[in-house]
Motif scaffolding. Structure first.
Motif, PDB file in Angstrom:
ATOM      1  N   ALA A 102       7.254  18.366 -44.340  1.00 33.32           N
ATOM      2  CA  ALA A 102       8.605  17.806 -44.277  1.00 33.32           C
ATOM      3  C   ALA A 102       8.738  16.735 -45.337  1.00 33.32           C
ATOM      4  O   ALA A 102       7.742  16.178 -45.782  1.00 33.32           O
ATOM      5  N   PRO A 103       9.988  16.439 -45.755  1.00 33.45           N
ATOM      6  CA  PRO A 103      10.179  15.368 -46.730  1.00 33.45           C
ATOM      7  C   PRO A 103       9.642  14.040 -46.174  1.00 33.45           C
ATOM      8  O   PRO A 103       9.718  13.792 -44.978  1.00 33.45           O
ATOM      9  N   GLU A 104       9.136  13.224 -47.071  1.00 31.95           N
ATOM     10  CA  GLU A 104       8.591  11.927 -46.698  1.00 31.95           C
ATOM     11  C   GLU A 104       9.681  11.069 -46.050  1.00 31.95           C
ATOM     12  O   GLU A 104      10.819  11.054 -46.492  1.00 31.95           O
ATOM     13  N   GLY A 105       9.316  10.378 -44.971  1.00 31.05           N
ATOM     14  CA  GLY A 105      10.258   9.451 -44.351  1.00 31.05           C
ATOM     15  C   GLY A 105      11.246  10.093 -43.389  1.00 31.05           C
ATOM     16  O   GLY A 105      12.068   9.407 -42.791  1.00 31.05           O
ATOM     17  N   LEU A 106      11.185  11.424 -43.222  1.00 31.04           N
ATOM     18  CA  LEU A 106      12.114  12.110 -42.323  1.00 31.04           C
ATOM     19  C   LEU A 106      11.828  11.704 -40.871  1.00 31.04           C
ATOM     20  O   LEU A 106      10.677  11.635 -40.462  1.00 31.04           O
ATOM     21  N   ALA A 126      14.335  12.950 -35.210  1.00 22.26           N
ATOM     22  CA  ALA A 126      15.683  13.444 -34.915  1.00 22.26           C
ATOM     23  C   ALA A 126      16.213  14.284 -36.080  1.00 22.26           C
ATOM     24  O   ALA A 126      16.778  15.362 -35.869  1.00 22.26           O
ATOM     25  N   ASP A 127      16.017  13.807 -37.309  1.00 22.44           N
ATOM     26  CA  ASP A 127      16.485  14.559 -38.485  1.00 22.44           C
ATOM     27  C   ASP A 127      15.836  15.936 -38.553  1.00 22.44           C
ATOM     28  O   ASP A 127      16.465  16.924 -38.928  1.00 22.44           O
ATOM     29  N   LEU A 128      14.554  15.988 -38.199  1.00 19.32           N
ATOM     30  CA  LEU A 128      13.833  17.257 -38.220  1.00 19.32           C
ATOM     31  C   LEU A 128      14.415  18.215 -37.179  1.00 19.32           C
ATOM     32  O   LEU A 128      14.721  19.374 -37.482  1.00 19.32           O
ATOM     33  N   VAL A 182      17.280  18.182 -35.661  1.00 20.41           N
ATOM     34  CA  VAL A 182      18.665  18.552 -35.986  1.00 20.41           C
ATOM     35  C   VAL A 182      18.698  19.751 -36.936  1.00 20.41           C
ATOM     36  O   VAL A 182      19.555  20.627 -36.824  1.00 20.41           O
ATOM     37  N   ARG A 183      17.741  19.817 -37.883  1.00 21.12           N
ATOM     38  CA  ARG A 183      17.667  20.937 -38.826  1.00 21.12           C
ATOM     39  C   ARG A 183      17.599  22.276 -38.105  1.00 21.12           C
ATOM     40  O   ARG A 183      18.038  23.299 -38.621  1.00 21.12           O
ATOM     41  N   GLU A 188      24.520  18.886 -30.378  1.00 22.43           N
ATOM     42  CA  GLU A 188      23.979  17.639 -29.862  1.00 22.43           C
ATOM     43  C   GLU A 188      23.215  17.889 -28.561  1.00 22.43           C
ATOM     44  O   GLU A 188      22.117  17.365 -28.372  1.00 22.43           O
ATOM     45  N   GLU A 197      13.821   8.330 -33.378  1.00 25.87           N
ATOM     46  CA  GLU A 197      14.167   7.638 -34.626  1.00 25.87           C
ATOM     47  C   GLU A 197      12.945   7.278 -35.466  1.00 25.87           C
ATOM     48  O   GLU A 197      13.053   6.619 -36.488  1.00 25.87           O
ATOM     49  N   TRP A 201       7.720  19.568 -34.506  1.00 22.73           N
ATOM     50  CA  TRP A 201       8.036  20.839 -35.167  1.00 22.73           C
ATOM     51  C   TRP A 201       8.425  21.905 -34.149  1.00 22.73           C
ATOM     52  O   TRP A 201       9.338  22.704 -34.375  1.00 22.73           O
ATOM     53  N   MET A 249      11.894  21.377 -33.132  1.00 21.36           N
ATOM     54  CA  MET A 249      12.868  21.898 -34.092  1.00 21.36           C
ATOM     55  C   MET A 249      13.118  23.385 -33.849  1.00 21.36           C
ATOM     56  O   MET A 249      14.269  23.846 -33.797  1.00 21.36           O
ATOM     57  N   ARG A 299      34.168  14.210 -34.667  1.00 19.58           N
ATOM     58  CA  ARG A 299      34.653  15.508 -34.180  1.00 19.58           C
ATOM     59  C   ARG A 299      36.169  15.497 -34.062  1.00 19.58           C
ATOM     60  O   ARG A 299      36.729  14.640 -33.409  1.00 19.58           O
ATOM     61  N   ARG A 333      28.248  15.098 -39.037  1.00 21.52           N
ATOM     62  CA  ARG A 333      27.403  13.937 -38.761  1.00 21.52           C
ATOM     63  C   ARG A 333      27.708  12.902 -39.823  1.00 21.52           C
ATOM     64  O   ARG A 333      27.735  13.215 -40.995  1.00 21.52           O
ATOM     65  N   ARG A 340      26.507   9.228 -41.408  1.00 23.46           N
ATOM     66  CA  ARG A 340      25.519   8.148 -41.434  1.00 23.46           C
ATOM     67  C   ARG A 340      26.237   6.874 -41.845  1.00 23.46           C
ATOM     68  O   ARG A 340      26.667   6.754 -42.986  1.00 23.46           O
ATOM     69  N   ARG A 379      14.655  21.238 -48.568  1.00 23.06           N
ATOM     70  CA  ARG A 379      13.620  20.226 -48.787  1.00 23.06           C
ATOM     71  C   ARG A 379      12.329  20.551 -48.047  1.00 23.06           C
ATOM     72  O   ARG A 379      11.312  19.924 -48.265  1.00 23.06           O
ATOM     73  N   PHE A 380      12.389  21.534 -47.152  1.00 24.45           N
ATOM     74  CA  PHE A 380      11.193  21.898 -46.387  1.00 24.45           C
ATOM     75  C   PHE A 380      10.378  22.946 -47.138  1.00 24.45           C
ATOM     76  O   PHE A 380      10.760  23.389 -48.211  1.00 24.45           O
ATOM     77  N   LEU A 406      14.814  29.202 -40.898  1.00 17.61           N
ATOM     78  CA  LEU A 406      16.090  28.623 -40.476  1.00 17.61           C
ATOM     79  C   LEU A 406      17.274  29.512 -40.865  1.00 17.61           C
ATOM     80  O   LEU A 406      18.418  29.168 -40.615  1.00 17.61           O
ATOM     81  N   ALA A 432      15.958   9.973 -45.769  1.00 20.79           N
ATOM     82  CA  ALA A 432      14.726  10.586 -46.265  1.00 20.79           C
ATOM     83  C   ALA A 432      15.011  11.377 -47.538  1.00 20.79           C
ATOM     84  O   ALA A 432      14.098  11.732 -48.257  1.00 20.79           O
TER      85      ALA A 432
END
Lengths: 260, 348
Positions: free
Chosen positions: A87-91, A94-96, A98-99, A116, A133, A148, A151, B8, B15, B17, B238-239, B247, B294
């Protein structure tokens, strides 16, 4: 019968790894594919998840060739966890997770209440709600693997393919991840196929074992049918005693030494 | 702690930010201020009040100076910066590498070779040619060179799919070849021609008019919405490859379309103002840190890119006043330490 490989021929570059293999994934079961290194078990799993296109034969999803179904439609019914994903650094967790909703979204509907709800549920089932978070890099190996899986879970599919979900984990975390797999199966009758190295854990957590050697399925069936002393000698070239696991009642492999 | 809000409206949902939105909006305000400050400078120095009056009062003496000379220059700077930054954000995401930028895609180096070749080959006759050739000729050459450069990199990097790492390596190699061809052309050219080419290849906003604003403006108006449509796929790209396919993303198609958008943005920007260094590299990384994401947020990156270019132009015009430096010199001087910082961070 949702997922099936029919006479598939698989390979990379010049090399053919699997030649003419048939496999039917029983719906509503947990199947573990076992076999020595290089026997083609991950290759087979990648083909089942349309990550690798067969050179011959076909992979069928609900009776249709998987490579003829739009990949996004496949992603709505089949989720997968690749081997050692990055995964990208710093992800954040929750971001993962959500993907995982990607196949259900469009540019104008990127975060519906369904999305959600699915994400919260996936986080709750994997016990990660409190860590949502936190960046992935800060988690333990077991927590990261759960993220993972979370996800793949948020993807909301009945079919899950997990490629060596326990590699690089210590025994406690391996058990933690496999307990989660078991819960996922029981909670919604999901069909799960995973590649596992540890025979004793495979026997304990899978309903069905598929033993492979040199690109062929040697035997498929319930753990006590598959994990026999003869099979271990034939497939793994391992002299072993098989006793009953005193905790789970499943077969337990005690190695004696390499086959001479 | 919520870092994401749900927006929404009647079946539509996004989403949001809050931090990225704040960076974008705050950046736009700051950009307005910097552009106003920039428009004070010139043969006739104006106060901010005079700039404002000259802008809105069509009868005032300064109206022509502001509307036909200074505003298009300031707008070109902001738009070019935004285009470069957006291009960089896309490429860094696809290459999964914070050091990637349009330079490694062959766009800027290809444009430089084409322009230098054009200036050197047409020789002194070029200098004597009409204004039309020098305003239309150089941007057209740059655009063509940029696109050809990108095609060469893309073709060499393609092997049954596009791998971010291979793209970066091939790009660095091709850029090195282009750069040396450019130097060779500069050594064989006439001194007067090459000095004119040198100003262009440093990246300059001097004398930019509405004819430079329009192409970048149109490119951004079309490509920003398209890039935002692709942002969802970009998040997935990015994955690792297997995750992306899992996905349900059509990986090679999405990558190709997004890279095409990035190439067009960088090529149009370079055609307007020359290869302004480091904006495409630094702006996405600065935006990412400000917004605490990220991955480089696209809109924030574009705004930060516009800010960087406008700020650098302000420095370029005031630091050694009355001598004006090309803006690309300033971005390079500011960017080099930043690049070293990034590499240092990556090491530790």
């Amino acid at each position: 019968m949702r997922l099936q490989a029919a006479a598939v021929k698989l390979g990379y570059g010049e090399r053919t790894v699997v030649d003419g293999l048939d496999l039917v994934v029983e719906p509503g079961t947990v199947t573990a594919i076992i076999g020595p290194n290089g026997c083609g078990k991950s290759t087979l799993l990648r083909a089942l998840g349309r990550l690798l296109k067969p050179r011959g034969g076909e992979v069928l999803l609900d009776g249709k060739r998987i490579d003829r179904i739009p990949t996004r439609e496949v992603a709505k019914v089949l989720g997968l966890l690749p081997q050692a994903p990055t995964a990208p650094e710093g992800l954040t967790v929750a971001d993962l997770v959500v993907r995982g909703r990607h196949p259900h979204q469009t540019w104008y509907r990127q975060w519906s209440s369904d999305d959600e709800a699915a994400v919260s549920e996936a986080l709750a089932m994997t016990g990660l709600a409190d860590l949502a978070e936190r960046p992935l890099d800060e988690l333990s190996g077991g927590q990261r693997q759960r993220a993972w899986i979370s996800m793949a879970l948020a993807q909301g599919t009945d079919l899950l393919l997990l490629d060596e979900p326990t590699t690089f984990l210590d025994l406690a975390h391996q058990v933690e991840v496999l307990e989660l797999v078991r819960r996922l199966h029981q909670a919604a009758d999901r069909t799960i196929v995973m590649v596992l190295h540890d025979l004793n854990l495979a026997a304990r957590y899978a309903d069905r074992l598929v033993a492979m050697r040199e690109g062929r399925v040697i035997i498929a069936g319930a753990p006590h049918e598959v994990l026999t002393e003869e099979l271990l000698r034939e497939v793994f070239e391992l002299d072993a005693k098989v006793i009953t696991d005193p905790v789970a009642g499943t077969p337990l492999v005690i190695p004696i030494g390499p086959h001479r | 702690m919520t870092t994401v809000l749900a927006l929404r409206v009647a079946g539509l949902s996004w989403r949001v930010r809050p931090r990225a939105a704040a960076v974008t909006l705050g950046g736009l305000l700051l950009l307005g201020v910097l552009m106003a400050l920039n428009m004070r400078i010139g043969d006739i120095q104006m106060s901010l009040a005079e700039v404002a009056r000259a802008t809105f009062d069509t009868a005032s003496a300064g109206h022509f100076v502001i509307m036909d000379l200074r505003l298009p220059r300031a707008l070109t700077g902001a738009l070019v910066g935004a285009a470069l930054a957006l291009s960089g954000a896309i490429i860094q995401s696809i290459a999964r590498n914070p050091l990637a930028s349009p330079e490694i895609l062959g766009v800027t180096t290809g444009a430089s070779v084409a322009v230098v070749a054009g200036v050197v080959v047409s020789g002194s006759a070029y200098g004597g040619a009409s204004g039309l050739l020098s305003t239309l000729g150089i941007p057209a050459l740059a655009l063509a060179g940029g696109l050809v450069g990108a095609m060469i990199v893309y073709t060499l990097a393609w092997r049954r799919g596009l791998d971010g790492y291979r793209l970066v390596l091939v790009g660095i190699g091709v850029a090195a070849v282009f750069t040396n061809v450019k130097f060779w052309l500069l050594t064989i050219g006439d001194v007067n021609d090459t000095s004119r080419a040198m100003v262009w290849i440093s990246g300059s906003l001097n004398g930019r008019g509405w004819e430079h604003v329009r192409p970048v403006g149109v490119a951004l108006a079309v490509l920003i919405p398209l890039a935002l449509l692709g942002a969802r796929s970009l998040d997935a790209l990015r994955f690792g490859d297997d995750t992306i396919t899992g996905l349900g993303v059509r990986m090679n198609l999405s990558r190709a379309l997004l890279i095409l958008a990035a190439v067009l943005l960088a090529a149009v920007a370079t055609a307007s103002a020359g290869p302004i260094a480091f904006v495409a590299l630094a702006a996405p990384q600065i935006a990412l840190r400000l917004a605490r994401c990220a991955q480089p947020p696209l809109l924030s990156s574009a705004v930060v890119g516009a800010l960087l270019t406008t700020g650098a132009d302000l420095i370029a015009r005031t630091a050694f006043s009355p001598v004006e430096l090309p803006v690309g010199i300033v971005t390079a001087v500011l960017g080099a330490p930043y690049l070293i910082h990034l590499i240092w961070r990556a090491r530790t």
